[in-house]
Design a protein around this motif. Structure first.
Motif, PDB file in Angstrom:
ATOM      1  N   PHE A   1      13.929  14.450   3.467  1.00  0.00           N
ATOM      2  CA  PHE A   1      13.681  13.277   2.633  1.00  0.00           C
ATOM      3  C   PHE A   1      13.494  12.035   3.493  1.00  0.00           C
ATOM      4  CE2 PHE A   1      15.810  16.444   0.144  1.00  0.00           C
ATOM      5  CZ  PHE A   1      15.040  16.469  -0.999  1.00  0.00           C
TER       6      PHE A   1
ATOM      7  N   ARG B   1      14.210   5.380   2.558  1.00  0.00           N
ATOM      8  CA  ARG B   1      14.450   5.215   1.118  1.00  0.00           C
ATOM      9  C   ARG B   1      15.867   5.583   0.738  1.00  0.00           C
ATOM     10  NH1 ARG B   1       9.989   7.181  -3.111  1.00  0.00           N
ATOM     11  NH2 ARG B   1      11.426   6.007  -4.443  1.00  0.00           N
TER      12      ARG B   1
ATOM     13  N   SER C   1      17.944   2.620   1.749  1.00  0.00           N
ATOM     14  CA  SER C   1      17.771   1.398   0.953  1.00  0.00           C
ATOM     15  C   SER C   1      18.278   1.602  -0.477  1.00  0.00           C
ATOM     16  CB  SER C   1      16.332   0.908   0.990  1.00  0.00           C
ATOM     17  OG  SER C   1      15.524   1.682   0.156  1.00  0.00           O
ATOM     18  N   PHE C   2      18.134   2.828  -0.997  1.00  0.00           N
ATOM     19  CA  PHE C   2      18.693   3.129  -2.325  1.00  0.00           C
ATOM     20  C   PHE C   2      20.221   3.028  -2.281  1.00  0.00           C
ATOM     21  CE2 PHE C   2      20.255   6.276  -5.472  1.00  0.00           C
ATOM     22  CZ  PHE C   2      19.644   5.801  -6.617  1.00  0.00           C
TER      23      PHE C   2
ATOM     24  N   ALA D   1      21.328  -0.533  -2.096  1.00  0.00           N
ATOM     25  CA  ALA D   1      21.183  -1.190  -3.396  1.00  0.00           C
ATOM     26  C   ALA D   1      22.354  -0.823  -4.303  1.00  0.00           C
ATOM     27  CB  ALA D   1      19.857  -0.806  -4.037  1.00  0.00           C
TER      28      ALA D   1
ATOM     29  N   ARG E   1       6.074  -2.040  -1.097  1.00  0.00           N
ATOM     30  CA  ARG E   1       6.678  -2.846  -2.169  1.00  0.00           C
ATOM     31  C   ARG E   1       6.850  -2.029  -3.440  1.00  0.00           C
ATOM     32  NH1 ARG E   1       4.734  -8.922  -3.113  1.00  0.00           N
ATOM     33  NH2 ARG E   1       6.556  -8.802  -4.475  1.00  0.00           N
ATOM     34  N   VAL E   2       5.859  -1.206  -3.755  1.00  0.00           N
ATOM     35  CA  VAL E   2       5.957  -0.386  -4.968  1.00  0.00           C
ATOM     36  C   VAL E   2       7.172   0.539  -4.857  1.00  0.00           C
ATOM     37  CG1 VAL E   2       4.816   1.412  -6.334  1.00  0.00           C
ATOM     38  CG2 VAL E   2       3.503  -0.516  -5.448  1.00  0.00           C
ATOM     39  N   ILE E   3       7.375   1.103  -3.668  1.00  0.00           N
ATOM     40  CA  ILE E   3       8.508   2.004  -3.474  1.00  0.00           C
ATOM     41  C   ILE E   3       9.825   1.247  -3.514  1.00  0.00           C
ATOM     42  CG2 ILE E   3       9.641   3.333  -1.651  1.00  0.00           C
ATOM     43  CD1 ILE E   3       7.000   4.760  -1.207  1.00  0.00           C
ATOM     44  N   SER E   4       9.891   0.092  -2.860  1.00  0.00           N
ATOM     45  CA  SER E   4      11.185  -0.604  -2.832  1.00  0.00           C
ATOM     46  C   SER E   4      11.517  -1.177  -4.210  1.00  0.00           C
ATOM     47  CB  SER E   4      11.219  -1.662  -1.735  1.00  0.00           C
ATOM     48  OG  SER E   4      10.491  -2.794  -2.119  1.00  0.00           O
ATOM     49  N   PHE E   5      10.486  -1.602  -4.957  1.00  0.00           N
ATOM     50  CA  PHE E   5      10.724  -2.069  -6.333  1.00  0.00           C
ATOM     51  C   PHE E   5      11.235  -0.913  -7.198  1.00  0.00           C
ATOM     52  CE2 PHE E   5       9.129  -2.945 -10.682  1.00  0.00           C
ATOM     53  CZ  PHE E   5       9.696  -4.185 -10.893  1.00  0.00           C
ATOM     54  N   SER E   6      10.615   0.255  -7.045  1.00  0.00           N
ATOM     55  CA  SER E   6      11.042   1.427  -7.807  1.00  0.00           C
ATOM     56  C   SER E   6      12.483   1.803  -7.442  1.00  0.00           C
ATOM     57  CB  SER E   6      10.121   2.610  -7.525  1.00  0.00           C
ATOM     58  OG  SER E   6       8.789   2.255  -7.765  1.00  0.00           O
ATOM     59  N   ASP E   7      12.780   1.845  -6.144  1.00  0.00           N
ATOM     60  CA  ASP E   7      14.142   2.153  -5.705  1.00  0.00           C
ATOM     61  C   ASP E   7      15.147   1.194  -6.316  1.00  0.00           C
ATOM     62  OD1 ASP E   7      13.403   4.305  -4.241  1.00  0.00           O
ATOM     63  OD2 ASP E   7      13.594   3.359  -2.286  1.00  0.00           O
ATOM     64  N   ALA E   8      14.773  -0.091  -6.362  1.00  0.00           N
ATOM     65  CA  ALA E   8      15.683  -1.089  -6.917  1.00  0.00           C
ATOM     66  C   ALA E   8      15.924  -0.824  -8.400  1.00  0.00           C
ATOM     67  CB  ALA E   8      15.127  -2.493  -6.700  1.00  0.00           C
TER      68      ALA E   8
ATOM     69  N   HIS F   1      10.744  11.349  -7.186  1.00  0.00           N
ATOM     70  CA  HIS F   1       9.887  10.223  -6.826  1.00  0.00           C
ATOM     71  C   HIS F   1       9.691  10.184  -5.308  1.00  0.00           C
ATOM     72  CE1 HIS F   1       8.634   5.904  -6.754  1.00  0.00           C
ATOM     73  NE2 HIS F   1       8.184   6.178  -7.953  1.00  0.00           N
ATOM     74  N   MET F   2      10.781  10.364  -4.555  1.00  0.00           N
ATOM     75  CA  MET F   2      10.697  10.424  -3.084  1.00  0.00           C
ATOM     76  C   MET F   2       9.787  11.571  -2.663  1.00  0.00           C
ATOM     77  SD  MET F   2      14.175   9.684  -1.047  1.00  0.00           S
ATOM     78  CE  MET F   2      15.248  10.907  -1.775  1.00  0.00           C
TER      79      MET F   2
ATOM     80  N   ILE G   1       9.759 -11.411   0.443  1.00  0.00           N
ATOM     81  CA  ILE G   1       9.198 -10.421  -0.470  1.00  0.00           C
ATOM     82  C   ILE G   1      10.271  -9.487  -1.010  1.00  0.00           C
ATOM     83  CG2 ILE G   1       7.796  -8.308  -0.418  1.00  0.00           C
ATOM     84  CD1 ILE G   1       5.619  -9.918   0.935  1.00  0.00           C
TER      85      ILE G   1
ATOM     86  N   ASP H   1      11.269  -9.072  -4.862  1.00  0.00           N
ATOM     87  CA  ASP H   1      11.244  -7.757  -5.511  1.00  0.00           C
ATOM     88  C   ASP H   1      12.579  -7.449  -6.169  1.00  0.00           C
ATOM     89  OD1 ASP H   1       8.671  -7.238  -4.906  1.00  0.00           O
ATOM     90  OD2 ASP H   1       9.060  -5.846  -3.275  1.00  0.00           O
TER      91      ASP H   1
ATOM     92  N   SER I   1      13.184  -6.886 -10.099  1.00  0.00           N
ATOM     93  CA  SER I   1      13.683  -5.596 -10.578  1.00  0.00           C
ATOM     94  C   SER I   1      15.006  -5.749 -11.330  1.00  0.00           C
ATOM     95  CB  SER I   1      13.828  -4.614  -9.416  1.00  0.00           C
ATOM     96  OG  SER I   1      14.730  -5.121  -8.466  1.00  0.00           O
TER      97      SER I   1
ATOM     98  N   TRP J   1       4.954  -9.348 -11.375  1.00  0.00           N
ATOM     99  CA  TRP J   1       5.301  -8.707 -10.106  1.00  0.00           C
ATOM    100  C   TRP J   1       4.031  -8.161  -9.444  1.00  0.00           C
ATOM    101  CZ3 TRP J   1       5.302  -3.150  -9.469  1.00  0.00           C
ATOM    102  CH2 TRP J   1       5.689  -2.750  -8.184  1.00  0.00           C
TER     103      TRP J   1
ATOM    104  N   MET K   1       2.429  -9.213  -5.842  1.00  0.00           N
ATOM    105  CA  MET K   1       1.965  -8.297  -4.794  1.00  0.00           C
ATOM    106  C   MET K   1       0.544  -8.647  -4.387  1.00  0.00           C
ATOM    107  SD  MET K   1       3.086  -4.366  -5.240  1.00  0.00           S
ATOM    108  CE  MET K   1       2.418  -4.014  -6.853  1.00  0.00           C
TER     109      MET K   1
END
Lengths: 209, 209, 209, 209
Positions: free
Chosen positions: A6, A10, A13-14, A17, B10-17, B71-72, C12, C16, C20, C68, C72
């Protein structure tokens, strides 16, 4: 599937968070005074009424912060995240997520044995999965990412101390309530001793922890 | 505008958040006992009263964690985020955001058919957009990012299993309530079978999932 | 101090995170039913009672998601974050943070003029700072980061449309309430027209947006 | 253990997350009107009743935003995160996490001295750890990461101003309540003077802050 790898960035960072949200949600448990309470009591009395909540916030804040630091410490030595690390990590995060509830439960029943024992159970569960990460990662990486066998032992015992102390605190909650509540101080004492023992060895190996 | 490309990071970090906030907000649904409840009931009784909440937390935690892992898994093979992926991703996140409400609804009406069906609807909506991502991305990338046609099929069926099982659970909620609540176990059984079927093929292709 | 430059990556990731969190907090406004409500009403009725909340969640979710995406889109063309961009960005985030309150206010007073006008005010404030970012950044970067003068105009009008429509919706809330509530549809219509106008120009410039 | 070094990227992203969550949680303190209140009062009256909450949101939003900017400013010059920086940073974050409670407390007792003094105490605690970071980091880095001695002084005084003003505001809360509440304006005045003094020196050194 076995062998699956994996995205380390990520996963970290997950985790960061989740740690940061749980640590910030703790504040929601300190209830702002109602207008009624503000009329009946002055600021010092209002704060006094919240001493359990504030202690709960401080203790749980320190606990989450320390496990986050422990997470940084061990993850530095991970080359790739396999399914086992991912699983341990998700279980660890589950008990981090549960902590705001355990804290609120313990704080409301501040003088009771049961809620404190439940709080200790939560902390020892966090400690348990932290321990699993700390023994599995050195075994997996086989010294290639910089963990020497001395460092691996140091990590193992460090993680073990916190886990055992919280298990003991949970048991003593019913036998010696006041002693149980002070038992966490032993974590700091035992860690200081551990550092003393391993410092020379680690320096002689040129391993900067 | 068509052809527009978005910042993958950014899309990934926003999703993770969003995943991590939703997973942590779940704990807010386990209500800390009032002083009144603490006087009337002991710790075990208090925890017993919260069994639905705790089951809800565990199930939804696992669900969010597994979809985050999914998702990952699929995003690893994305070269660029176009408008379609962005849209599917935002819809997926919408139903992740809705989950704390669905969980609370289901937990309050733990023995009722309707709230459980609504919960299944939410889970199948998450599953649906996960499925769309899992069929669209291999098609878009055309094998250039490492998705072989075997792997694409494996991803597709894997995503399909969870989606179909939750749809069925929602339908059976009204016909065979107890069966419906155990139906999710089939996800793990069917996934184990799927892994068995595809393992050899993927190894022979030297694709490590 | 003038000329000061900030860490683009942090600006950024902070933005984000705020986007989120605000988008996920929206769900807290859909209240889970009490045991009393669960006894008196069936699932469909309970969901019907929550139609305003659910509409509020959907609209505000889409709004935050779109801003958002706009963030971006424009930030891709920023080379360095100076004080002015930082300030516009912080103001934008302030009105994003306010949105869960405005949404709750509007949802509770679903049929009233005032709360809807307040909601429109919040949305137009977000639109305003988005507009400022969209006109300032092309001016600052002077085409060096890839914004052609055609693209700059496209960005400007796109940001302007949303801002003006929400201002108008706020005004019409008092004059033509039902019309005001449907006015947001014009955002999509006008944007579609805008895309039609600029598509050829942008393609002839080989600018992929 | 002494000499231990932590992942700068993770420390920063964890801090950003805590800042952003605390700043977004502030909105939870502005309570949406009940149906009863909506019937009895119009929109303007409802907003008027929330003036203290809205002021609290604005002030605390600005405070957190400014300390986040200060955090970006000083962290730019950090080469490695040692235990001391980590500790100061965690204490700083503790008082950031406490701020939503202090804000709610101050807002509820808007005209009272005690809650305002507590709020000032919280702000000065944030200011104190920000000050410690601003004097320790230049000392540790010894000019190698670009902090000249002039810049170090500028950072030091800048951090000192906010800290001292909030301490003074807390003290004057009991002596000259109205004066205490306006005292924060001096932060902006004194910072403007500081910038004037140091601008030339920094430009002559070619240090762009």
């Amino acid at each position: 599937m076995k062998g699956e790898i994996f995205d380390k960035q990520r996963v970290i960072s997950f985790s960061d968070a989740v740690f940061s949200i749980a640590i910030t949600l703790l504040v929601l448990d300190i209830v702002a005074p109602t207008y009624k309470e503000l009329k009946a009591a002055d600021t010092l009395q209002i704060l006094q009424n919240r001493i359990p909540s504030i202690i709960g916030l401080i203790v749980s804040f320190i606990v989450i912060a320390l496990y986050w630091v422990a997470h940084m410490r061990i993850m530095k030595y991970v080359s790739t995240i396999n399914k086992k690390i991912l699983r341990y990590n998700i279980f660890l995060l589950f008990f981090i997520v549960l902590l705001p509830f355990s804290t609120a439960f313990y704080v409301r029943g501040f003088m009771l044995k049961g809620p404190f024992a439940f709080y200790c159970f939560n902390l020892s569960a966090i400690g348990f999965f932290n321990y699993l990460l700390n023994i599995y990662i050195p075994k997996k990486e086989k010294g290639l990412t910089g963990i020497t066998s001395v460092l691996a032992k140091y990590f193992k015992y460090r993680a073990l101390i916190a886990f055992i102390i919280w298990v003991l605190a949970g048991i003593f909650a019913f036998l010696l309530p006041m002693f149980a509540r002070l038992l966490f101080l032993f974590i700091f004492i035992l860690e200081a001793i551990l550092v003393k023992i391993y410092k020379k060895k680690l320096i002689s190996e040129k391993t900067i922890v």
